[in-house]
Design a protein around this motif. Sequence first.
Motif, PDB file in Angstrom:
ATOM      1  N   SER A 156       0.833  -1.212   0.000  1.00 57.84           N
ATOM      2  CA  SER A 156       0.000   0.000   0.000  1.00 57.84           C
ATOM      3  C   SER A 156       0.864   1.256   0.000  1.00 57.84           C
ATOM      4  N   THR A 157       2.088   1.120   0.466  1.00 60.30           N
ATOM      5  CA  THR A 157       3.006   2.255   0.511  1.00 60.30           C
ATOM      6  C   THR A 157       3.816   2.377  -0.773  1.00 60.30           C
ATOM      7  N   MET A 158       4.157   1.229  -1.370  1.00 61.66           N
ATOM      8  CA  MET A 158       4.968   1.183  -2.599  1.00 61.66           C
ATOM      9  C   MET A 158       4.242   0.344  -3.640  1.00 61.66           C
ATOM     10  N   PRO A 159       3.201   0.860  -4.255  1.00 61.03           N
ATOM     11  CA  PRO A 159       2.428   0.071  -5.216  1.00 61.03           C
ATOM     12  C   PRO A 159       3.124  -0.049  -6.568  1.00 61.03           C
ATOM     13  N   ALA A 160       4.193  -0.843  -6.612  1.00 57.52           N
ATOM     14  CA  ALA A 160       4.935  -1.055  -7.850  1.00 57.52           C
ATOM     15  C   ALA A 160       5.135  -2.544  -8.053  1.00 57.52           C
ATOM     16  N   SER A 161       5.380  -2.954  -9.285  1.00 63.32           N
ATOM     17  CA  SER A 161       5.639  -4.367  -9.550  1.00 63.32           C
ATOM     18  C   SER A 161       6.942  -4.764  -8.867  1.00 63.32           C
ATOM     19  N   GLY A 162       7.084  -6.019  -8.540  1.00 66.65           N
ATOM     20  CA  GLY A 162       8.310  -6.476  -7.904  1.00 66.65           C
ATOM     21  C   GLY A 162       8.119  -7.019  -6.507  1.00 66.65           C
ATOM     22  N   SER A 163       7.031  -6.654  -5.838  1.00 66.05           N
ATOM     23  CA  SER A 163       6.708  -7.207  -4.527  1.00 66.05           C
ATOM     24  C   SER A 163       7.869  -7.026  -3.555  1.00 66.05           C
ATOM     25  N   ALA A 164       8.297  -8.104  -2.903  1.00 67.02           N
ATOM     26  CA  ALA A 164       9.312  -8.019  -1.857  1.00 67.02           C
ATOM     27  C   ALA A 164      10.622  -7.436  -2.372  1.00 67.02           C
ATOM     28  N   TYR A 165      10.932  -7.670  -3.644  1.00 67.56           N
ATOM     29  CA  TYR A 165      12.143  -7.086  -4.233  1.00 67.56           C
ATOM     30  C   TYR A 165      12.078  -5.561  -4.165  1.00 67.56           C
ATOM     31  N   THR A 166      10.972  -4.981  -4.584  1.00 66.78           N
ATOM     32  CA  THR A 166      10.803  -3.528  -4.563  1.00 66.78           C
ATOM     33  C   THR A 166      10.833  -2.990  -3.139  1.00 66.78           C
ATOM     34  N   PHE A 167      10.136  -3.647  -2.231  1.00 61.99           N
ATOM     35  CA  PHE A 167      10.110  -3.194  -0.833  1.00 61.99           C
ATOM     36  C   PHE A 167      11.526  -3.160  -0.263  1.00 61.99           C
ATOM     37  N   THR A 168      12.262  -4.240  -0.505  1.00 58.27           N
ATOM     38  CA  THR A 168      13.607  -4.346   0.049  1.00 58.27           C
ATOM     39  C   THR A 168      14.536  -3.296  -0.547  1.00 58.27           C
ATOM     40  N   TYR A 169      14.347  -2.983  -1.839  1.00 59.60           N
ATOM     41  CA  TYR A 169      15.185  -1.971  -2.483  1.00 59.60           C
ATOM     42  C   TYR A 169      15.037  -0.622  -1.779  1.00 59.60           C
ATOM     43  N   VAL A 170      13.822  -0.238  -1.510  1.00 60.37           N
ATOM     44  CA  VAL A 170      13.563   1.065  -0.891  1.00 60.37           C
ATOM     45  C   VAL A 170      14.029   1.093   0.562  1.00 60.37           C
ATOM     46  N   ILE A 171      13.815   0.003   1.278  1.00 56.50           N
ATOM     47  CA  ILE A 171      14.073   0.007   2.722  1.00 56.50           C
ATOM     48  C   ILE A 171      15.521  -0.339   3.055  1.00 56.50           C
ATOM     49  N   PHE A 172      16.073  -1.360   2.401  1.00 50.62           N
ATOM     50  CA  PHE A 172      17.393  -1.867   2.785  1.00 50.62           C
ATOM     51  C   PHE A 172      18.498  -1.600   1.754  1.00 50.62           C
ATOM     52  N   GLY A 173      18.126  -1.197   0.543  1.00 45.84           N
ATOM     53  CA  GLY A 173      19.150  -0.908  -0.440  1.00 45.84           C
ATOM     54  C   GLY A 173      19.284  -1.979  -1.509  1.00 45.84           C
ATOM     55  N   GLU A 174      20.158  -1.671  -2.480  1.00 48.96           N
ATOM     56  CA  GLU A 174      20.241  -2.494  -3.687  1.00 48.96           C
ATOM     57  C   GLU A 174      20.767  -3.905  -3.450  1.00 48.96           C
ATOM     58  N   VAL A 175      21.796  -4.050  -2.621  1.00 43.85           N
ATOM     59  CA  VAL A 175      22.390  -5.385  -2.430  1.00 43.85           C
ATOM     60  C   VAL A 175      21.359  -6.340  -1.832  1.00 43.85           C
ATOM     61  N   TRP A 176      20.662  -5.893  -0.792  1.00 43.50           N
ATOM     62  CA  TRP A 176      19.649  -6.748  -0.178  1.00 43.50           C
ATOM     63  C   TRP A 176      18.475  -6.973  -1.127  1.00 43.50           C
ATOM     64  N   ALA A 177      18.168  -5.959  -1.940  1.00 41.52           N
ATOM     65  CA  ALA A 177      17.101  -6.131  -2.926  1.00 41.52           C
ATOM     66  C   ALA A 177      17.475  -7.215  -3.931  1.00 41.52           C
ATOM     67  N   TRP A 178      18.729  -7.206  -4.363  1.00 38.14           N
ATOM     68  CA  TRP A 178      19.178  -8.258  -5.282  1.00 38.14           C
ATOM     69  C   TRP A 178      19.017  -9.637  -4.639  1.00 38.14           C
ATOM     70  N   ILE A 179      19.412  -9.746  -3.381  1.00 39.20           N
ATOM     71  CA  ILE A 179      19.329 -11.043  -2.689  1.00 39.20           C
ATOM     72  C   ILE A 179      17.881 -11.520  -2.640  1.00 39.20           C
ATOM     73  N   ILE A 180      16.954 -10.627  -2.303  1.00 39.44           N
ATOM     74  CA  ILE A 180      15.544 -11.016  -2.250  1.00 39.44           C
ATOM     75  C   ILE A 180      15.029 -11.321  -3.649  1.00 39.44           C
ATOM     76  N   GLY A 181      15.399 -10.495  -4.630  1.00 43.09           N
ATOM     77  CA  GLY A 181      14.982 -10.773  -6.005  1.00 43.09           C
ATOM     78  C   GLY A 181      15.481 -12.110  -6.484  1.00 43.09           C
ATOM     79  N   TRP A 182      16.709 -12.451  -6.128  1.00 41.61           N
ATOM     80  CA  TRP A 182      17.283 -13.741  -6.520  1.00 41.61           C
ATOM     81  C   TRP A 182      16.530 -14.888  -5.849  1.00 41.61           C
TER      82      TRP A 182
END
Length: 479
Positions: A70-96
Motif C-alpha cells: 500500500s506504501t509502494m504500489p509497484a511491480s516487484g513485490s518483496a524485491y521492490t520493498f527491500t530496495y527502498v528500505i534496505f538498499g540495492e544489495v539486499w534487494a538483489w538477494i531477495i529478487g534472486w
Amino acid sequence: MRTGARHSLAELYRPADLVVLGLGVTIGAGIFSVAGRQAATMAGPGVILSFMIAGIAALLACLCYAELSSTMPASGSAYTFTYVIFGEVWAWIIGWALILELQLAAAVVARAWGELTVRAIANFGVQLPAPDLVVDLLVLLILGLLAATVALNARIGLRALWVMVAAKLLAIGAVIVVGAFHVVPANFGDFYADPKPLDEPSTTVLDVFLGQSHAFGWFGIFAAAPAIAFAYIGFDIVATAAEETVNAPRAVPKGMIRSLVLATIIYIAVAVVMVGMIPYTRISLDAPLSSAFRGVGVDWMAHVIDIAAVLGLTTVILVLLVGQTRVMFSMARDGLMPRRLATISRRYHTPSRVTLVIGGIAILLAEFAPVSTLEQLVVMGALFAFMFVAAGVIVMRRRMPHLDRGFSVPLSPALPALSLLATLWLMVNLHVITWVWFALWMLFGLLVYLGYGRRHSLLAAPRPAPFPDAAPGRGRHRR
C-alpha cells in the motif's frame, strides 16, 4: 526516478481481479492431497489445527505485505520493498530468492500438472501409449500456451483465470457439500493421536537441534504446519500486480487479505471433510481425497476431483508466470537484469520479451531437471522473502513514520515481529539439504550481482545532477 512508457505497465486489475489472482495461485491440486497425507503420516485428525497454524503464520506475513504494497504500489513485490528500505544489495538477494521460488515453482507445478492430467485421463478409462512421453508433451504444451497467453494478451489471460477459478471453486464446493453428508463424528475422536517415532528419521534443522522427531500428538500437529504452509504460499504474488492495479494502495491489501482468508477457510473445510469421512489410519497416500470418497461409496466424485485438480494447477502455473514476469521486469528496469527484458511490447502492451524468456526457462527446468525433488526450495525462497518483508515493516515504521499508508499492520511492531518469528520457525522445519541448496543458490546469485548487476545498475550509471552539489544517485525514488 520516473520510468518511461516503454518501461511502465498499464492498469489492468480491479479489486475483484486481485482476489481471483490470489485464489488462482493458492488453491491448486494440493487442496485434495495435502490434508490427507499430513493426517495419515504426521498429525492425524489434528491436521485441522495444523491448517489453522499455517494459516495464521501466512496471514501475519500477508498483513506485512499489505502495508508495504500500500506504501509502494509497484511491480516487484518483496524485491521492490527491500530496495527502498534496505538498499540495492539486499534487494538483489531477495529478487534472486524470488526468482528461485517462482521459476522453480512454475516448473514443479507444470510437471505435476502433466502427471495429474495423464492420471485423470486414465481414470476415465482411456489408456495412453508411452505415458511418460505424453507427460513431457503436456508439460511443453501447458507452459508454452500459458506463457504465450501472458505475453500476448494480459486481458485474455485474466478472463481465462476468472473462468478456471470459478470452475474449480464449484468443484471444491461440491467436494465439501457431498463429503459433509458422509462425515462420521467418531473419526474425530482421536484428535490428538498418541505420539510415535517416525519410521524414517527426519532431517529438518529443528530435528537436528532437538535430536528427535515424532509423528502425531502436538509435535506432529506443529511439524505438519510447514508442509501445509506450501499450500498457502502464493498470496504474495498479488503484490507483484500492484503497478497494474486501479487504486493500488487500497485495492492490493484488500485483495491479498481477502484471497488468503478465503483460501484458508476452504482448506480447513476440505481438511474437516477429509478426516471426517474415514479414519486417518485408512487414508491412502496416493490419492487421499479420491480414495476417501470411494471408501464411502461415492466413486463419481473422483472424476470431479480430477477435473478440479487439473484446473487448479493450470491457474497456479498462469499466476506464477505473471508473478515471475513482474519480478524480473522490475529487476531489469533497475538495471540488475538486462534492460531489454524491461521493454513493453508496443503491439501487445505487455512485457512479452521477459515473459517468453521465463516460459522458456520453465520448460527447460520442467523437462530436464529433477524438479519434483526440489519442492522445498520453493518454500525456502518464499519464506526468506517473508522474513525481509516483516523486518521491512518494522524498519520503515521507524525511519519513515509519516509516510502515507493505504493499510497499516495493527499492533505494530508486535505483529510484524511475530510474523518474523513464525517465518523463522517454518524455515527451521525444512530439511537441512534444502538449506544447503538454498545457500549455494544465493552464493551463485551474489557472484552474478558482483559480475553483472552492480556494474549495470541504474545506481551505478552516471547521471547529471539537478543541482551542482547533488551527489550521484542521491534522492532516487524508485517509483
